[in-house]
Design a protein around this motif. Structure first.
Motif, short mmCIF file in Angstrom:
data_model
loop_
_atom_site.label_atom_id
_atom_site.label_comp_id
_atom_site.label_asym_id
_atom_site.label_seq_id
_atom_site.Cartn_x
_atom_site.Cartn_y
_atom_site.Cartn_z
N ASN A 228 37.99 42.51 26.34
CA ASN A 228 37.85 43.97 26.44
C ASN A 228 37.09 44.45 27.67
O ASN A 228 37.26 45.58 28.11
CB ASN A 228 37.15 44.51 25.20
N ILE A 229 36.27 43.61 28.28
CA ILE A 229 35.46 44.05 29.43
C ILE A 229 36.19 43.92 30.77
O ILE A 229 35.63 44.30 31.80
CB ILE A 229 34.13 43.28 29.50
N GLU A 230 37.41 43.43 30.76
CA GLU A 230 38.16 43.35 32.02
C GLU A 230 38.44 44.76 32.53
O GLU A 230 38.94 45.61 31.80
CB GLU A 230 39.48 42.60 31.80
N SER A 231 38.10 44.99 33.79
CA SER A 231 38.25 46.33 34.36
C SER A 231 38.86 46.25 35.76
O SER A 231 39.41 45.20 36.14
CB SER A 231 36.88 47.03 34.40
N TYR A 232 38.74 47.33 36.52
CA TYR A 232 39.38 47.44 37.83
C TYR A 232 38.38 48.00 38.84
O TYR A 232 37.67 48.98 38.55
CB TYR A 232 40.62 48.35 37.73
N LEU A 233 38.31 47.41 40.00
CA LEU A 233 37.32 47.80 41.01
C LEU A 233 37.33 49.29 41.34
O LEU A 233 36.25 49.90 41.44
CB LEU A 233 37.53 46.96 42.28
N PRO A 234 38.49 49.93 41.53
CA PRO A 234 38.48 51.37 41.88
C PRO A 234 37.89 52.26 40.79
O PRO A 234 37.56 53.42 41.06
CB PRO A 234 39.97 51.69 42.10
N LEU A 235 37.77 51.74 39.57
CA LEU A 235 37.26 52.55 38.47
C LEU A 235 35.77 52.34 38.23
O LEU A 235 35.18 52.97 37.35
CB LEU A 235 38.01 52.23 37.18
N LEU A 236 35.17 51.48 39.04
CA LEU A 236 33.77 51.11 38.81
C LEU A 236 32.86 51.58 39.94
O LEU A 236 33.28 51.77 41.09
CB LEU A 236 33.66 49.59 38.66
N THR B 258 36.76 33.34 34.65
CA THR B 258 35.69 33.48 33.67
C THR B 258 34.50 34.20 34.32
O THR B 258 33.96 33.72 35.31
CB THR B 258 35.24 32.10 33.16
N PRO B 259 34.11 35.34 33.80
CA PRO B 259 32.99 36.09 34.38
C PRO B 259 31.70 35.28 34.31
O PRO B 259 31.51 34.45 33.42
CB PRO B 259 32.91 37.34 33.49
N SER B 260 30.81 35.55 35.26
CA SER B 260 29.52 34.87 35.26
C SER B 260 28.67 35.38 34.10
O SER B 260 28.90 36.48 33.57
CB SER B 260 28.78 35.12 36.57
N GLU B 261 27.69 34.59 33.71
CA GLU B 261 26.80 34.99 32.62
C GLU B 261 26.06 36.27 32.96
O GLU B 261 25.83 37.12 32.09
CB GLU B 261 25.81 33.86 32.33
N GLU B 262 25.73 36.43 34.22
CA GLU B 262 24.99 37.61 34.67
C GLU B 262 25.82 38.88 34.50
O GLU B 262 25.33 39.89 33.96
CB GLU B 262 24.60 37.45 36.14
N ILE B 263 27.09 38.86 34.92
CA ILE B 263 27.93 40.06 34.83
C ILE B 263 28.31 40.35 33.38
O ILE B 263 28.51 41.49 32.99
CB ILE B 263 29.19 39.92 35.71
N LEU B 264 28.39 39.29 32.54
CA LEU B 264 28.68 39.51 31.12
C LEU B 264 27.54 40.26 30.44
O LEU B 264 27.78 41.10 29.57
CB LEU B 264 28.91 38.16 30.43
N LYS B 265 26.32 39.95 30.85
CA LYS B 265 25.16 40.61 30.25
C LYS B 265 24.86 41.96 30.90
O LYS B 265 24.25 42.83 30.27
CB LYS B 265 23.93 39.69 30.37
N ASN B 266 25.30 42.12 32.15
CA ASN B 266 25.05 43.36 32.88
C ASN B 266 26.32 43.86 33.55
O ASN B 266 26.45 43.83 34.77
CB ASN B 266 23.95 43.15 33.94
N PRO B 267 27.30 44.30 32.76
CA PRO B 267 28.57 44.77 33.32
C PRO B 267 28.40 46.03 34.16
O PRO B 267 27.40 46.73 34.05
CB PRO B 267 29.42 45.03 32.08
N LYS B 268 29.39 46.29 35.01
CA LYS B 268 29.33 47.43 35.93
C LYS B 268 29.52 48.77 35.20
O LYS B 268 30.14 48.84 34.15
CB LYS B 268 30.43 47.28 36.99
N GLU B 269 28.96 49.80 35.83
CA GLU B 269 29.10 51.15 35.29
C GLU B 269 30.38 51.79 35.81
O GLU B 269 30.94 51.38 36.83
CB GLU B 269 27.89 52.01 35.70
N ALA B 270 30.82 52.82 35.12
CA ALA B 270 32.07 53.50 35.48
C ALA B 270 31.88 54.44 36.66
O ALA B 270 30.78 54.98 36.88
CB ALA B 270 32.60 54.27 34.28
N ASN B 271 32.96 54.64 37.41
CA ASN B 271 33.00 55.64 38.46
C ASN B 271 33.39 56.96 37.79
O ASN B 271 34.54 57.16 37.42
CB ASN B 271 34.03 55.24 39.52
#
Length: 381
Positions: free
Chosen positions: A175-183, A129-142
């Motif tokens: 839908n917000i599940e992603s992959y580290l190499p893409l971020l 379960t993602p943290s509340e912080e990352i849910l509100k501020n998801p990572k940008e794309a590479n």
């Protein structure tokens, strides 16, 4: 009447009344406990799945006719079977003994329906379960990885065929599940979260949609940002399936041709468990998850097995198998009550890169298309 006899009668009456009260209390307790159990067909079948039905019938018949010859098998313990169904405990399975006392142990309650290479209780897929912080501020794309993917996509010139009907519905509950190499600037597995549909699992849904359409299969792809809808309604992340259910229900109601439901996810496991090599090229591995708390459980399992068998045949090692989850181990339904050909598909893990994910989606599209046209007799083109 003699005082001693009177005292005796009063004691007898009191004992009788007390006994009746105790019987009612005991009956109420047993009834409450019994009916509080979730004795659904799936619940009972989970405990009876290891029981040989022929042996069960043999033992029941022999219990009524003692002249019936003994079986050469080890026999069947009715007391053990009743204890398991009544208490939800298997004495030879520590998970059922300690699962309620050690919350993290419930993670290992997942039923391994089909175990492919390397899949054991010790390395089961899981969703953090993602943290509340990352849910509100998801990572940008590479952006570099996106440009490379777009260039390769343009080189694939096979045209999309317009199908008469749309029978496949693809969506992404998380839908917000992603992959580290893409971020961008993401190294912590817990940070593999992005709202950008070019790099989260929505991109896999788009890829699969395109591949299936090029095979003449009608697909409806939903790109709803469920995480944002959760935030807007101030719902917790655990309500994701409640949210996606609204979309799935609306889709199947508006189009009764929709038969194949695919919910795409990403596993939280690391690279060693989620990657394999086939013919010298690395692939992200797949896992099928079937909810066991819905009426279509058995049919959905059959469909998952059909896909899994073809994947095993054509792309050995790409599948990690099929897992079953009951209500106590998660949602338990996963919107799979809307169809008997509904699956939840875990694609790779946090460490998988663009090339691996692309190859895997191509492999899955290849197998899915084959199964689809076998079932639909290739009459829709």
């Amino acid at each position: 009447m003699h005082p001693t006899k009177i005292r005796y009668y009063f004691q007898a009456i009191n004992s009788t009344i007390l006994g009746v009260i105790l019987v009612f209390i005991l009956t109420a307790g047993i009834t409450t406990s019994f009916f509080s159990l979730k004795l659904s067909s799936n619940y009972v079948s989970n405990f009876l799945k290891d029981v040989d039905s022929t042996n069960l019938y043999y033992e029941i018949f022999r219990s009524e006719n003692h002249f019936f010859p003994e079986t050469t098998s080890s026999g069947l313990s009715f007391s053990k079977l009743f204890f398991q169904v009544a208490t939800n405990i298997k004495l030879d399975d520590t998970r059922t003994l300690l699962g309620r006392e050690l919350p993290l142990l419930t993670f290992y309650h997942t039923d391994i329906i089909v175990a492919e290479n390397g899949t054991t209780i010790a390395n089961l897929p899981y969703e953090s379960t993602p943290s509340e912080e990352i849910l509100k501020n998801p990572k940008e794309a590479n952006e570099e990885s996106i440009e490379k993917e777009q260039t390769e996509e343009k080189e694939n010139t096979k045209p999309i065929q317009v199908a008469k009907t749309k029978k496949v519905f693809i969506y992404q509950t998380h839908n917000i599940e992603s992959y580290l190499p893409l971020l961008k600037n993401a190294t912590n597995p817990d940070d593999a979260i992005s709202a950008d549909p070019r790099v989260n699992v929505v991109s896999l849904g788009s890829k699969l949609t395109s591949l299936l359409q090029k095979e003449g299969i009608g697909v409806e792809h939903d790109k709803t940002n469920f995480n944002q809808k959760l935030l807007d309604r101030k719902w917790s992340y655990s309500s994701s399936y409640t949210m996606s259910k609204e979309v799935v229900k609306e889709a199947v109601v508006s189009n009764d041709d929709l038969t194949y439901l695919i919910d795409i996810h990403r596993d939280s496991s690391r690279r060693q468990a989620t990657t394999t090599t086939i013919n010298g090229k690395s692939y992200a591995r797949l896992v099928f998850v079937i909810g066991q708390a819905n009426k279509n459980y058995e049919k959905n399992t059959e469909f998952a097995k059909k896909l899994n068998n073809k994947l095993k045949e054509k792309y050995p090692g790409i599948s990690r198998g099929i897992l079953g989850k009951a209500k106590t181990e998660g949602n338990g339904i996963y919107n799979q009550d809307f169809s008997n050909k509904a699956i939840l598909l875990e694609v790779g893990g946090v460490d998988n890169n663009q090339a691996e994910l692309k190859r895997t989606m191509e492999a899955f599209a290849d197998v899915f298309s084959e199964v689809y046209w076998e079932e639909n007799n290739a009459t829709e083109q």
